[in-house]
Write a protein that holds these residues in place. Structure first.
Motif, short mmCIF file in Angstrom:
data_model
loop_
_atom_site.label_atom_id
_atom_site.label_comp_id
_atom_site.label_asym_id
_atom_site.label_seq_id
_atom_site.Cartn_x
_atom_site.Cartn_y
_atom_site.Cartn_z
N PRO A 185 0.84 -1.27 0.04
CA PRO A 185 -0.10 0.00 0.02
C PRO A 185 0.68 1.28 -0.03
CG PRO A 185 -0.80 -1.69 1.59
CD PRO A 185 0.46 -2.07 0.96
N PRO A 186 0.42 2.40 -0.63
CA PRO A 186 0.87 3.53 -0.79
C PRO A 186 0.81 4.26 0.74
CG PRO A 186 -0.87 3.70 -1.88
CD PRO A 186 -0.80 2.29 -1.30
N PRO A 187 1.74 5.44 1.11
CA PRO A 187 1.38 5.99 2.21
C PRO A 187 -0.09 6.59 2.17
CG PRO A 187 3.53 6.95 1.13
CD PRO A 187 2.74 5.99 0.14
N THR A 188 -0.56 6.50 3.66
CA THR A 188 -1.83 6.65 3.85
C THR A 188 -2.30 8.12 3.28
OG1 THR A 188 -1.95 5.22 5.60
CG2 THR A 188 -3.74 6.82 5.56
N CYS A 189 -1.10 8.89 3.47
CA CYS A 189 -1.45 10.32 3.04
C CYS A 189 -0.46 10.74 2.06
CB CYS A 189 -1.37 11.40 4.19
SG CYS A 189 -2.44 11.22 5.34
N PRO A 190 -0.51 11.77 1.01
CA PRO A 190 0.34 12.07 0.19
C PRO A 190 1.76 12.59 0.91
CG PRO A 190 -1.50 12.90 -0.60
CD PRO A 190 -1.97 12.35 0.72
N PRO A 191 2.71 12.54 0.52
CA PRO A 191 4.12 12.68 1.14
C PRO A 191 4.01 14.23 1.62
CG PRO A 191 4.49 11.61 -0.79
CD PRO A 191 3.03 12.01 -0.92
N GLY A 192 4.13 14.79 2.74
CA GLY A 192 4.15 16.05 3.15
C GLY A 192 2.96 16.57 3.61
N THR A 193 2.01 15.77 3.94
CA THR A 193 0.66 15.96 4.43
C THR A 193 0.53 15.22 5.60
OG1 THR A 193 -0.56 14.41 3.20
CG2 THR A 193 -0.32 16.32 2.30
N ALA A 194 -0.02 15.87 6.71
CA ALA A 194 -0.44 15.27 7.98
C ALA A 194 -1.78 14.24 7.87
CB ALA A 194 -0.81 16.46 9.12
N ILE B 119 -10.80 6.31 -1.82
CA ILE B 119 -9.40 5.79 -1.87
C ILE B 119 -8.99 4.92 -0.75
CG2 ILE B 119 -7.19 6.45 -1.93
CD1 ILE B 119 -7.67 8.56 -4.07
N ASP B 120 -9.39 5.47 0.64
CA ASP B 120 -9.02 4.58 1.75
C ASP B 120 -9.95 3.14 1.54
OD1 ASP B 120 -7.01 6.15 2.95
OD2 ASP B 120 -8.68 7.09 4.30
N GLY B 121 -10.96 3.11 1.40
CA GLY B 121 -11.68 2.01 1.04
C GLY B 121 -11.30 1.01 -0.19
N LEU B 122 -10.62 1.61 -1.04
CA LEU B 122 -10.21 1.02 -2.10
C LEU B 122 -8.73 0.20 -1.69
CD1 LEU B 122 -10.35 0.04 -4.93
CD2 LEU B 122 -9.36 2.27 -5.72
N ARG B 123 -8.18 1.00 -0.92
CA ARG B 123 -6.92 0.46 -0.19
C ARG B 123 -7.19 -0.77 0.78
NH1 ARG B 123 -5.29 5.61 1.53
NH2 ARG B 123 -3.62 6.47 0.56
N ALA B 124 -8.19 -0.62 1.46
CA ALA B 124 -8.76 -1.78 2.08
C ALA B 124 -9.10 -2.88 1.23
CB ALA B 124 -9.95 -1.45 3.14
N VAL B 125 -10.00 -2.75 0.45
CA VAL B 125 -10.22 -4.00 -0.53
C VAL B 125 -9.09 -4.58 -1.09
CG1 VAL B 125 -11.46 -4.62 -2.72
CG2 VAL B 125 -12.54 -3.09 -1.05
N ALA B 126 -8.16 -3.75 -1.53
CA ALA B 126 -6.67 -4.44 -1.95
C ALA B 126 -5.96 -5.16 -1.07
CB ALA B 126 -6.13 -3.28 -2.77
N VAL B 127 -5.98 -4.79 0.24
CA VAL B 127 -4.94 -5.28 1.30
C VAL B 127 -5.79 -6.64 1.72
CG1 VAL B 127 -5.82 -4.08 3.33
CG2 VAL B 127 -3.47 -5.22 2.89
N SER C 280 -3.60 0.15 5.97
CA SER C 280 -3.30 -1.16 5.00
C SER C 280 -1.97 -1.17 4.85
CB SER C 280 -4.10 -0.62 3.72
OG SER C 280 -3.43 0.63 3.36
N TYR C 281 -0.82 -0.14 4.96
CA TYR C 281 0.55 -0.22 4.85
C TYR C 281 0.83 -1.19 5.68
CZ TYR C 281 5.34 1.09 5.38
OH TYR C 281 6.93 0.87 5.65
N ALA C 282 0.43 -0.98 7.09
CA ALA C 282 1.05 -2.06 8.12
C ALA C 282 0.49 -3.23 8.04
CB ALA C 282 0.80 -1.41 9.47
N LEU C 283 -0.86 -3.43 7.63
CA LEU C 283 -1.52 -4.57 7.67
C LEU C 283 -0.82 -5.45 6.42
CD1 LEU C 283 -3.87 -6.48 8.23
CD2 LEU C 283 -5.17 -5.11 6.72
#
Length: 712
Positions: free
Chosen positions: A2-11, A27-35, A322-325
């Motif tokens: 998974p890509p970073p949860t936020c674009p680089p440089g954003t909180a 997009i978060d939901g799409l990440r969830a489906v993918a992972v 998703s990244y950690a998962l």
């Protein structure tokens, strides 16, 4: 990955933005489906889902959008960009890597210990994909327990993308500004070129060498470029409600079914990978809010659209971790399978693996967020000075996690080196490890640990592999390496596949004793014959080209003798033969050599065990240093791979051929044993270890001389 949860440089609290389209909770939901697809397919199906391709596309989308905003604003700061990524990604990766090292030591057989430190270093330094690419085309790569670090390959691809993409976006934007143009159009054409070239390369390489292509960054770059193109196009895409609903559900269904309908692990990443990436793109377009105050705006999302599901709180939460998962699920699964000695998880066991992975991700993600916040520091961070300080602060925080993890891997490597030195000292006395000499009446002292120990067995391959002298299965170039005497009285060429190659240590010992020149001409899984051959169920075309080249080299070099395998054993019917035999084309090839005045020594093939011998010893007798607590646990019967009588006996062999059979060294009438004379005979399932083979040199010399005294 998974890509970073936020674009680089954003909180983390800042909404995700794509282009100028506004907040994209889907997009978060799409990440969830993918992972979840990645994890579920790994856990219960033992297959690849295509979810990683979605992650790569999303990475390209989010990072391109972020870099474009920076390029059209204050400019892309390369160091700060990488520092923010490092502080965002490395802490979790380092924690998982250390956990995986500890789990390898606790749960995996000793045969997997040697590779673990290298796996951790590759994972943390971002070259796992190239490590696996080299392993994927290695005929001698181990099967069995999966590499617990192998899932880091996609993170490595992304790190290599992160090194390239800022320069591409910033360079394009700079040229556009100098020309007084909006950078979006030239960036679109630049990404289109990257997409087209990478996809063409991917299709061609996948057709020619799919195992390598799967991990090749160049063959994956088009997926990231596709995401970048979508980031540029998305603000102008304003489909109506009906189209959005159709795109969303059709894309989501296609994504879920991809791993079922396609064999992702053997078909990707060529044009087949367009399936999951375009499916994900359709889902993103379906959730596109369009321009504000238009019929396609944020308030007109179809009430039955897929984006409503993807924007639900549970999926958004899973997407946020998703990244950690992704990082946690694979080593937990590998350790579960090793502990239960299963190939696939049971329904209950798999649910436990998934639950443990979610809990680990849920625990580490908030900690990683706090570390990332610490690395960013406080304040606006604007201006060259503050930006440089932020980059240094982020780098320091990332290094605080990276260096201890690398130190742990280095410490294990050092311990393995010390163990090797201890074994070398133990072996040097010359009496404790007679190996094949026991067949001549030499007694092996009882109670000694087997050498090499299972953990180091894979290092006991012939030196020709480390020297780069054995051709891989992928290439057809004939490699000729010379060993032995500088003033030879005789030249012997070792020719054939890997079962010819494992005779090299014995032949090298004889070459040094008798002043021979020894030529090594070997290719993995390739028999010395013109007959058609297969490799992994496919026509082995590079073997045919290599064989033609070998004959040309032998005509040029004119050795006195060619030493090769005279029969072939196999436990794999897909190789084209199911029992020991003199393979079609062998006799014709030997006769052809006879016409050139070259003698042939055809040695009977060695028995195959059908399982990884060192790994079996490590599992069967972990508390027994000799590894023979149960003599029947890791033995095989001669008849499992050998014919009752050597096929060379009674065969109509040309006059230039001498047939040798040393089967009685490896087997008695009933059993082929894994340990002889305190030496481990095999370093994998079928290849003889170099140490044992060296002890076989005197017996090989005696039988060769007896069979053909005038040819010696």
């Amino acid at each position: 990955m998974p890509p970073p949860t936020c674009p680089p440089g954003t909180a983390r609290t800042r909404p995700v933005e794509v282009g100028t389209g506004g907040h994209r909770p889907g997009i978060d939901g799409l990440r969830a489906v993918a992972v979840l697809l990645v994890a579920a397919y790994h856990i219960w199906l033992g297959r690849v889902s295509g979810g990683v391709d979605v992650f790569l596309m999303l990475t390209g989308l989010l990072v391109t959008a972020s870099l474009l905003r920076a390029a059209t604003g204050g400019g892309v700061r390369y160091g700060a960009f990488l520092a923010r990524l490092a502080v965002r990604l490395l802490p979790t990766a380092a924690v998982v890597a250390v956990f995986t090292l500890v789990g390898t030591w606790l749960f995996l057989p000793q045969t997997r210990w040697r590779e673990a430190p290298d796996g951790a270093v590759a994972a943390l330094l971002g070259h796992t994909n190239w490590r696996l690419a080299l392993n994927a085309v290695d005929y001698l790569a181990r099967d069995g327990v999966p590499d617990p670090f192998q899932h880091f390959w996609s993170l490595s691809v992304q790190w290599q993308f992160y090194l390239l993409w800022p320069a591409l976006v910033a360079g394009t934007a700079l040229l556009a500004r100098r020309a007084g143009r909006d950078p979006r159009r030239p960036l679109f054409w630049a990404l289109t070129a990257v997409f087209a070239l990478s996809l063409a390369y991917s299709v061609a390489l996948t057709r020619e060498n799919q195992p390598w292509a799967y991990f090749d960054t160049g063959a994956r770059l088009w997926e990231l470029a596709l995401g970048g193109l979508l980031a540029l196009l998305l603000p102008g895409l304003r489909p109506g409600r009906a189209v959005r609903a159709l795109l969303g559900w059709a894309g989501l269904a296609a994504l879920v079914l991809c791993g079922v309908l396609l064999q992702v692990s053997t078909a990707f990443p060529g044009y087949a990978a367009l399936w999951p990436t375009l499916a994900a793109a359709a889902v993103i377009v379906a959730g596109s809010p369009g321009a504000p105050n238009t019929p396609a705006g944020p308030t007109t999302a179809p009430p039955t659209g897929a984006d409503r599901l993807l924007s639900s709180r549970p999926l958004r939460y899973l997407g946020s971790i998703s990244y950690a998962l992704y990082l946690w699920h694979w080593p937990i699964l590998v350790f579960y399978l090793a502990a239960t000695e299963r190939d696939l998880a049971t329904p209950v066991g798999g649910a436990a693996v998934l639950a443990a992975s979610v809990l680990a991700a849920a625990a580490t993600t908030p900690l990683a967020d706090r570390v990332a916040a610490l690395g960013r520091g406080s304040g606006p961070g604007r201006g060259r000075g503050p930006g440089r300080r932020a980059a240094l602060r982020g780098t320091a925080v990332a290094m605080a996690f990276l260096l201890p993890a690398l130190g742990a891997a280095g410490a294990w490597t050092g311990a393995q080196a010390a163990e090797r030195a201890r074994w070398d000292t133990l072996l040097a006395d010359g009496h404790s490890y007679p190996g094949a000499a026991v067949t001549r009446g030499v007694t092996a002292p009882p109670g000694l640990p087997v050498y090499p120990p299972p953990a180091l067995a894979a290092e006991d391959a012939p030196a020709t592999y480390a020297d780069g002298c054995n051709q891989t299965t992928a290439d057809a170039e004939v490699i000729v390496c010379e060993y032995g005497s500088d003033r030879p009285v005789r030249t012997v060429a070792l020719v054939g596949g890997s079962h010819a190659a494992h005779w090299f240590p014995a032949l090298e010992a004889l070459a040094l004793e008798h002043d021979w020149r020894l030529l090594n001409i070997v290719k993995g899984a390739c028999l010395f014959t013109d007959a058609p051959q297969t490799y992994k169920g496919e026509p082995y075309t590079s073997c045919a080209r290599w064989n033609r080249g070998v004959m040309a080299e032998l005509r040029r070099l004119r050795p006195d003798t060619v030493f090769t395998t005279g029969t072939t054993t196999s436990l794999d019917s897909s190789a084209g033969f199911g029992e020991e035999q003199v393979v079609e084309g062998y006799v014709e090839r030997w006769r052809e050599l006879g016409e050139l005045g070259i003698d042939v020594v055809a040695v009977r093939d060695t028995p195959r065990f059908g399982f990884d011998v060192p790994e079996c010893l490590a599992r069967a007798a972990p508390s027994d240093p000799v590894g023979q607590a149960d003599p029947g646990a890791c033995t095989t019967a001669p008849g499992d791979s050998l014919a009752p009588r050597s096929p060379l006996k009674g065969a109509a062999l040309p006059a230039n051929v001498t047939a040798l059979d040393l089967t009685d060294v490896f087997c008695d009438a009933d059993l082929c044993r894994p340990v002889i004379g305190n030496l481990l005979v095999y370093w994998d399932a079928s290849h003889i270890g170099a140490t044992f083979m060296r002890t076989l040199a005197p017996e090989l010399d005696r039988r060769w001389t007896r069979a053909a005294p005038r040819r010696r």
